[in-house]
Design an enzyme around this catalytic site. Structure first.
Site, mmCIF file in Angstrom:
data_model
loop_
_atom_site.group_PDB
_atom_site.id
_atom_site.type_symbol
_atom_site.label_atom_id
_atom_site.label_comp_id
_atom_site.label_asym_id
_atom_site.label_seq_id
_atom_site.Cartn_x
_atom_site.Cartn_y
_atom_site.Cartn_z
ATOM 1 N N VAL A 214 45.815 -5.209 -20.415
ATOM 2 C CA VAL A 214 47.116 -5.415 -19.780
ATOM 3 C C VAL A 214 47.784 -4.058 -19.551
ATOM 4 C CG1 VAL A 214 49.370 -6.554 -19.923
ATOM 5 C CG2 VAL A 214 47.361 -7.669 -20.900
ATOM 6 N N ASP B 147 46.699 -23.666 -27.378
ATOM 7 C CA ASP B 147 46.562 -22.396 -28.104
ATOM 8 C C ASP B 147 47.942 -21.808 -28.435
ATOM 9 O OD1 ASP B 147 45.239 -20.388 -29.395
ATOM 10 O OD2 ASP B 147 44.709 -19.261 -27.598
#
Ligand code: H91
Length: 643
Positions: free
Chosen positions: A27, A134
């Site tokens: 990222v 999740d």
């Protein structure tokens, strides 16, 4: 060629530094040129993704259809032959996980503010027919307004027959997984999400997990039993809500519709959780349409039609970023760039051309250009970095996975290509470069411009390493002596909380987990990194002293006044904790490895100068690895230092 992979991205974004690597993605922060808005870009290498490519496709499809104030917005998807880029909403506050651990645990009032937002996000996700599967504090980011944004939809499911249909894939992080899920039973996605939210609420209020163990089988037994400790600071209302969420029988578990106006969530509020989207995709904003139509020199009607196609191209990105600007009370205006007649493509700045040229030497390299990290760190606080409309006036900088360098930007030698060749290809009048070849499996962050985190026999010839400054000391530890975790049937804590999608039928026999595989594929990709750049003389170097930072929850304040002493102290402790590090001025890039030589954790510790009160601090940042294991390790390191 790598240049093709970045060409499209560089037309619209100015790429800054890497802020995280997780599993198979990296990222980076960036700035959208037309709006001047900051974004995060998730970069994935298709080859390294391998079997995980469907997970990314799932995530992209889900994020395209989800538009909610508590879900990280997807703005733009760029797919090239080798890469996938996801341009995402910027969340400068980082992970909720780090926020919790910095505070130890949250007070009930603050936990309630966050939990209402989590309930809103999940109620919306469920209303759209999805289950997230999740949920954990690492997958909730904090934006500039201190609001939560849900991320990581890679494991989400949208049962064809609706959310009441049963699912069978066991996925998510074991510590947050519902009992029915780990027992391999068919389960309802929304019910499993409620359990994970219970674990999450417990983590918010307690600062640790309700079910935890280094041995995954013991952990599973604890989850199936459903018994957890109730710390004395929990108020009766919190105990009751946790009890309602952490019901082993999913049919007895509270439903999301009952959470919306649950007494605990309503405490101090006069209204139920507002879960509906404030930004439904079907309703376009008039001001944003007008601005875009002026920019593209077309009618408002045709502009609205183009936006409504939701292609997640540059039009979608510009519209969504304008909308976000407007929501923050900023003017709905686009910058006047150096545009072509179509108004779509921006003439690359001198730096961007320069960057592209460098990329053409890059081969398999991953590299970015952007502004200095001081600016980035400033943006972590309240102050917004100054955005300059004319990037041509700026000094180009390159970031190699967190390593920042200033110009001159030098050519990068491809693996196998000789130095001479590299210079020839870079026909510009650039000074003679120096090239470092990392050994296979060296993560890029471990490759700094001068030295490598490697064993001496893999090091480069002396003439190529001789420029290393004494402060940049790579330390490689001898292999750890822990018992083999697999032989003992013990799953390391590093793996315990990592998100996995497991076929339960195979779990017990081989502990076949994608979490493990992801690391392998990432590392395969990373070992290709080669670079050669001129070091930057910026703050944080040994000469200039530590950087001055604002108090932030990722910064621990100490009672010490001497930064060098603190640095020495940390350096003395790291080897005792089996942590390898590379020193770069006052920054220590740390990593741990498993018995098999896999990098299990990467994080940075940086000694910094704090003002008000005048003190020396330690900034910490997790880059890779399990959040709870990181918490324990960093706590252990800092406790061992005489602070
Ligand atoms: N963890 C699993 O630490 C370790 C800055 C920052 C700012 C962000 C916006 C979006 C995302 C991350 C941001 C970010 C991964 C994002 C969104 C999606 C997604 C992923 C990331 C870290 C990686 C760095 C992240 C936090 C999570 C920061 N990050 N600080 N804006 O899938 Cl949908 Cl991986």
């Amino acid at each position: 060629m790598a240049v093709d992979d970045y060409e499209e991205l560089l037309k619209y974004y100015e790429i800054h530094e890497t802020v995280g690597t997780g599993g198979f993605a990296k990222v980076k922060l960036a700035r959208h040129l037309l709006t001047g808005e900051q974004v995060a870009i998730k970069i994935m290498d298709k080859l390294a993704l391998g079997d995980d490519l469907p997970r990314i496709k799932t995530e992209i499809e889900a994020m395209k259809s989800l538009s909610h104030q508590n879900i990280c917005r997807l703005y733009h998807v760029i797919e090239t032959p080798k890469k996938i880029f996801m341009v995402l909403e910027y969340c400068p506050g980082g992970e909720l996980f780090d926020y919790i651990i910095a505070k130890d645990r949250l007070a009930e009032e603050e936990a309630r503010i966050f939990f209402r937002q989590i309930v809103a996000a999940i109620a919306y996700v469920h209303s759209q027919g999805y289950a997230h599967r999740d949920l954990k504090p690492e997958n909730l980011l904090i934006d500039a307004e201190h609001n939560l944004k849900l991320i990581d939809f890679g494991l989400c499911a949208k049962p064809l027959g609706g959310l009441d249909y049963h699912l069978s894939t066991c996925c998510g992080s074991p510590a947050y997984a519902a009992p029915e899920l780990i027992q391999g039973k068919a389960y309802i996605g929304s019910e499993a999400d409620i359990w994970s939210m219970g674990v999450l609420l417990y983590a918010l209020l307690c600062g640790f997990l309700p079910f935890d163990d280094d041995n995954v089988m013991v952990l599973y037994k604890k989850i199936v039993r459903g018994k957890y400790e109730t710390p004395k600071w929990l108020l009766p209302g919190s105990v009751l809500l946790l009890h309602q969420m952490l019901q082993v029988d999913p049919k007895k578990r509270i439903m999301v519709k009952h959470l919306l106006n649950h007494p605990w969530l309503m405490h101090g509020y006069s209204f139920a959780v507002q879960w509906q989207s404030k930004y439904p995709l079907g309703r376009l904003d008039e001001d944003c349409i007008t601005e875009l139509s002026v920019h593209h020199k077309c009618s408002r009607e045709s502009m609205a039609d183009v936006i409504s196609e939701w292609k997640y191209d540059h039009v979608s990105a510009t519209y969504l970023l304008l909308q976000s600007k407007k929501a923050r009370g900023k003017p709905v205006r686009l910058r006047i760039p150096n545009v072509t007649a179509e108004g779509a493509s921006i003439t690359p700045s001198r730096e961007q051309k320069f960057f592209k040229k460098a990329l053409s030497y890059e081969g398999d390299l991953e590299m970015t250009c952007g502004f200095g990290s001081m600016e980035f760190l400033a943006s972590y606080g309240e102050s917004q970095p100054v955005f300059c409309n004319t990037p041509t006036t700026k000094q180009p900088q390159l970031f190699l996975d967190g390593e920042e360098f200033t110009s001159p930007l030098l050519p990068v030698q491809r693996k196998g290509a000789s130095k001479k060749q590299a210079n020839k290809e870079n026909s510009g009048a650039k000074p003679e470069p120096f090239v470092l070849l990392p050994p296979p499996n060296t993560p890029p962050w471990a490759v700094n411009e001068k030295r490598l985190l490697t064993t001496p026999n893999r090091a480069l010839p002396p003439e190529e390493t001789s420029q290393a400054a004494p402060s940049e000391t790579p330390v490689k530890l001898p292999p750890p002596t822990r018992l083999c975790e697999l032989a003992a049937g013990v799953i390391s804590p590093e793996r315990r909380c990592r998100s996995v999608e497991v076929d339960l039928n195979h779990l017990e026999s081989g502990q076949k987990k994608k979490g493990t595989k992801m690391f392998g594929s990432l590392e395969r990709g990373l070992d290709k990194v080669i670079t050669m750049l001129t070091p930057n003389k910026k703050k944080g170097s040994a000469k200039e002293g530590p950087r001055k930072l604002k108090a932030h929850y990722n910064v621990t304040t100490t009672n010490l006044l001497n930064p060098d002493e603190l640095l020495k102290e940390i350096i003395a402790v790291l080897p005792k904790k089996q942590v390898e590090y590379v020193q770069k001025g006052y920054k220590l890039k740390c990593q741990t490895q498993s018995d098999f030589g896999k990098v299990t954790m990467q994080f940075e510790l940086e000694v910094c100068q704090l003002s008000k009160p005048e003190a020396v601090g330690i900034r910490r940042q997790r880059l890779k690895g399990d959040a709870w294991v990181y918490k324990r390790l960093v706590e252990d390191i800092l406790c061992s230092c005489k602070l």
